[in-house]
Design a protein around this motif. Structure first.
Motif, PDB file in Angstrom:
ATOM      1  N   GLU A   1      38.061  38.756  51.337  1.00 34.97           N
ATOM      2  CA  GLU A   1      37.890  39.942  52.401  1.00 34.97           C
ATOM      3  C   GLU A   1      38.098  39.366  53.812  1.00 34.97           C
TER       4      GLU A   1
ATOM      5  N   TYR B   1      47.018  45.676  52.268  1.00 39.04           N
ATOM      6  CA  TYR B   1      46.167  46.742  53.213  1.00 39.04           C
ATOM      7  C   TYR B   1      45.385  47.838  52.373  1.00 39.04           C
TER       8      TYR B   1
ATOM      9  N   ILE C   1      39.783  44.405  46.571  1.00 40.36           N
ATOM     10  CA  ILE C   1      39.895  43.181  47.032  1.00 40.36           C
ATOM     11  C   ILE C   1      40.180  42.102  45.988  1.00 40.36           C
TER      12      ILE C   1
ATOM     13  N   VAL D   1      41.527  38.354  54.372  1.00 43.39           N
ATOM     14  CA  VAL D   1      42.432  39.581  54.382  1.00 43.39           C
ATOM     15  C   VAL D   1      42.572  40.088  55.812  1.00 43.39           C
ATOM     16  N   LYS D   2      41.352  40.340  56.106  1.00 50.71           N
ATOM     17  CA  LYS D   2      41.164  40.703  57.448  1.00 50.71           C
ATOM     18  C   LYS D   2      42.034  40.193  58.769  1.00 50.71           C
TER      19      LYS D   2
ATOM     20  N   CYS E   1      44.737  47.561  49.114  1.00 48.07           N
ATOM     21  CA  CYS E   1      43.810  47.077  48.496  1.00 48.07           C
ATOM     22  C   CYS E   1      42.387  47.002  49.306  1.00 48.07           C
ATOM     23  N   TYR E   2      42.529  46.437  50.399  1.00 51.41           N
ATOM     24  CA  TYR E   2      41.580  46.366  51.504  1.00 51.41           C
ATOM     25  C   TYR E   2      40.928  47.660  51.648  1.00 51.41           C
TER      26      TYR E   2
ATOM     27  N   GLU F   1      34.100  37.691  46.678  1.00 52.05           N
ATOM     28  CA  GLU F   1      34.936  38.745  47.534  1.00 52.05           C
ATOM     29  C   GLU F   1      34.906  38.661  48.749  1.00 52.05           C
TER      30      GLU F   1
END
Length: 775
Positions: free
Chosen positions: A729, A706, A714, A732-733, A708-709, A725
């Protein structure tokens, strides 16, 4: 010439003389785990020594098995199982030779080795063809310094993982270029807030060449060139028939030990500190070190309202067992209180310091939505955010820490006291009536169950006495006898896996035509015969390409076994956390989709809704085509029709367990969504969800991802991988949505699959919690 200089030159000349002894290891020499290369006196030997879990490592040890140097320590010192010998090859390499012929260098050099020696001072030396030293163990200390050995500027030694695991541990002792000998936890900057020991010998200027040295009598000292700068220990310990050495112990304290060569006893002579809670990083964040009164050993204790995310691991962080405090408080059911923790000291990261009384400090933090801990030191109130680190209890300290705890409460709706008392009595009577009814139902159900079990056992015994060789897949589960499965597994000989509920063995059925995996459940497995068979038959009816197929079972007294289809390519954990087997980005995302389809089937598409309760990489198996399949329903929870949640004891594996388990809330399918989210982040980053070997900022995967986000970093999650990327992303979300603290915020598995397939938009996720995500 001073006496000190003469003594120093004598030490140097003695070491040089020892190194001039003729080589005793020639090209073509080899070792097995049952042989060694000893020094001429036999005090020191080079070779294999026992490593944890019955494996081996390579290094130098005294003849009482005290290890003083370990090879390949920066990676993994454990010798692979298929290594047959250690060889100084005719080509001039020191290698581990494997059964299949592959070679692995023990020491990597650009120069060809001509010979080697194990010297009487404990130094293992490699020579070139001109008898010049091209490498020596004294230049590469691991966790020990021997007499005559030095730690030069810029170098450091590291503690071991444990007393039986000689890999790199969590503490380091560094001889800094500024002249200071300092101790730190690993993976921290060389700054004062992280240090817990210093020689206080920093020297300004350019003529600094300060090294740490050890004499044969145990004197540990710092030299600036040839000039004595400071004695760390005074020495003077016996040398006749003894060897004195310095070691950085597992707990982070460096000590001088004397080994008696006569009776092989090790005596502690000197310690850098007597307080074993001094080393910073001994405990994970939100935990503090305290000494037990029974055996005077240090232990880690979590803050009130917190639990360790990895039981048995001191360095594992502690995380909340309660809801995160929100500001402004929009939920009237959440109430905060300040819990008092006496005599503790923590790393100082205050955002506000004010002079006030202790009670004012407690109330000030309670009224401040940003304050999670208030440390009252002297007459100062120091407000902090979590997590806390470097905690230790100091009985002599008057410090007090106030920790904010959030509790769920029923809102006070007002009304007079008598009315509340009547309501309580009515609720108590209702509870008694419900209890009597449930007891009556239980007695009736027990009676019926006894009759049913007796009838079922007769049928089972009849089936068990039959041949049972016909395998009818897709219709019903095959019932096996214990003898059949014992024969199929060759007496449960080849173990292929082990879990919380039992051990898995490789087997063959159908006259050797079909490979199977036989899981032998532990004898104390909590289910009875009726529940066991009912649940198995329910699971046996399920079929999905992303579920490991249950083929049959055995129920024979205490022997409970499950028979599954055999998965030839192991578990997702085997490949995900192995850099040599690392899959590409697209392959990993395909696996994530496979897993989500399997979970979706359990949650919505099969006849009986199932909460798996233990989704993790170890329970994801790979078939011949590298398709991911979910396995191990050993802790699964079946839901009845129209049932959406259940109350049950904590199941699953720490690190993947959803927060609601710890709060004793109703468990829904969203618990599996949380576990999947943790695993999705692992799939993205190819690392474990909790890694105490990393820096504090990266130890907890959810927190690091989180961060890094949120900060636009990312790319650091996939490091050197060539991945767009925007793709990272997106994944990751999805993972962040799945690991939300509040189950209602997590998407369903159907929504997760749609997001993974790219058919729906993914909104910006909130922070799962305000600091360290609860696990």
């Amino acid at each position: 010439m001073s006496i000190l200089t003469i003594l120093f030159l004598l030490v140097i000349s003695t070491a040089a003389e020892a190194q001039r002894k003729p080589s005793n290891i020639t090209l073509g020499s080899s070792l097995t785990p049952n042989s060694t290369w000893p020094s001429s006196s036999g005090v020191y030997v080079f070779g294999f020594f026992p490593q944890h879990d019955s494996s081996y490592a390579v290094g130098i040890f005294l003849h009482d098995k005290t290890v003083v140097w370990t090879a390949n320590r920066d990676s993994d010192p454990t010798v692979p199982d298929d290594v047959v010998s250690l060889l100084l090859s005719p080509e001039g390499r020191l290698i581990l030779r494997r059964r299949q012929g592959q070679d692995e260098d023990v020491i990597r050099l650009s120069t060809t080795i001509a010979s080697a020696s194990m010297l009487d001072n404990g130094n293992f030396v490699l020579y070139d063809s001109n008898s010049r030293i091209i490498w020596q163990s004294f230049d590469h200390p691991t966790n020990t310094l021997l007499p005559g050995q030095r730690l030069p500027p810029g170098k450091e030694i590291f503690s071991s993982v444990s007393e039986t695991d000689y890999g790199r541990g969590i503490f380091r002792l560094k001889m800094q270029n500024d002249g200071n000998l300092v101790q730190y936890p690993i993976n921290t900057p060389d700054t004062s807030p992280n240090s817990y020991y210093s020689s206080i010998t920093d020297r300004a200027g350019s003529n600094i060449n300060i090294s740490l040295n050890l004499d044969s009598d145990g004197r540990l000292y710092l030299l600036n060139g040839s000039l004595l700068l400071k004695n760390i220990s005074d020495g003077g310990f016996p040398t006749q028939g003894s060897i004195n050495l310095m070691r950085l112990d597992v707990g982070g304290i460096f000590r001088i030990y004397s080994l008696s060569l006569g009776n092989l006893t090790m005596t502690r002579r000197w310690s850098s500190t007597d307080d074993e809670c001094v080393p910073k990083g001994f405990c994970g964040v939100n935990a503090y070190c305290t000494m037990t009164t029974s055996d005077d050993a240090p232990v880690c204790q979590c803050l009130p309202g917190f639990v360790s995310v990895q039981s048995g691991n001191n360095t594992a962080p502690c995380s909340r067992t309660f809801s995160v405090h929100v500001c402004p408080n929009i939920d009237d059911r959440l109430k905060s209180e300040m819990i008092r923790v006496e005599s503790t000291e923590w790393d100082e990261t205050s955002y506000e310091i004010k002079i006030m009384s202790e009670e004012e400090c407690r109330k000030s933090c309670l009224d401040d939505c940003n304050c999670e801990v208030a440390n009252y030191v002297g007459n100062e109130c120091r407000k902090q955010r979590l997590p806390l680190r470097y905690g230790r209890r100091n009985s002599r300290s008057s410090n007090v820490a106030f920790v904010r705890i959030t509790t769920s409460t029923v809102p006070d709706l007002g009304g007079d006291t008598d009315h509340k008392i009547i309501m309580k009595k009515e609720r108590r009577i209702d509870a008694i009536i419900i209890g009597i009814v449930l007891m009556s139902i239980g007695v009736l159900a027990l009676s019926i169950s006894v009759i049913f079990v007796l009838q079922k056992r007769k049928v089972y015994m009849k089936i068990s006495n039959e041949d049972g060789a016909n395998f009818v897949e897709g219709i019903s589960l095959q019932v096996f006898t214990f003898e059949q499965l014992s024969e199929a597994t060759n007496g449960f000989k080849e173990e292929v896996g082990r879990g919380a509920s039992g051990t898995v063995y490789k087997g063959v059925v159908q006259n050797g035509q079909k490979m199977v995996a036989v899981k032998r459940l532990e004898k104390d497995f909590a289910q009875g015969e009726i529940e066991f068979q009912t649940e198995l038959k329910t699971i046996g009816k399920m079929y999905h390409r992303n579920l490991v197929r249950l083929l049959g079972y055995c129920f024979d007294g205490d022997n409970k076994l499950l028979v599954f289809e055999y998965m030839s390519n192991g578990s997702l954990a085997d490949i995900l956390f192995n850099q040599e087997k690392r899959l590409s980005w697209e392959e990993r995302i395909d696996i994530a989709r496979d897993i989500s389809r399997g979970i979706l089937y359990l949650h919505q598409e099969c006849e009986t809704q199932i909460i798996h309760c233990d989704i993790k990489p170890q329970n994801i198996l790979m078939d011949d085509n590298w398709r991911a399949k979910i396995s191990d329903f050993g802790v699964a929870k079946l839901l009845k029709q129209d049932q959406t949640n259940t109350y049950t004891g904590i199941r699953g594996t720490k690190g993947y367990v959803a927060p609601e388990w710890y709060k004793q809330q109703a468990i829904t399918v969203k618990a599996d969504v949380y576990s999947f989210g943790v695993m999705l982040l692992e799939i993205i980053c190819c690392r474990k969800c909790v890694d105490s070997g990393r820096s504090e900022d990266e130890a907890i995967l959810e927190e690091w991802v989180y961060d890094c986000y949120a900060t636009g970093k990312i790319g650091s999650l996939v490091r050197d991988e060539m991945v767009e990327e925007r793709k990272v992303e997106r994944m990751v979300k999805i993972g962040i949505w799945c690991v939300q603290y509040d189950p209602s915020l997590r998407p369903t598995m159907k929504k997760v699959l749609l997001m993974l397939e790219g058919t729906v938009e993914i909104p910006i996720p909130p922070n799962p919690s305000s600091f360290l995500s609860s696990i």
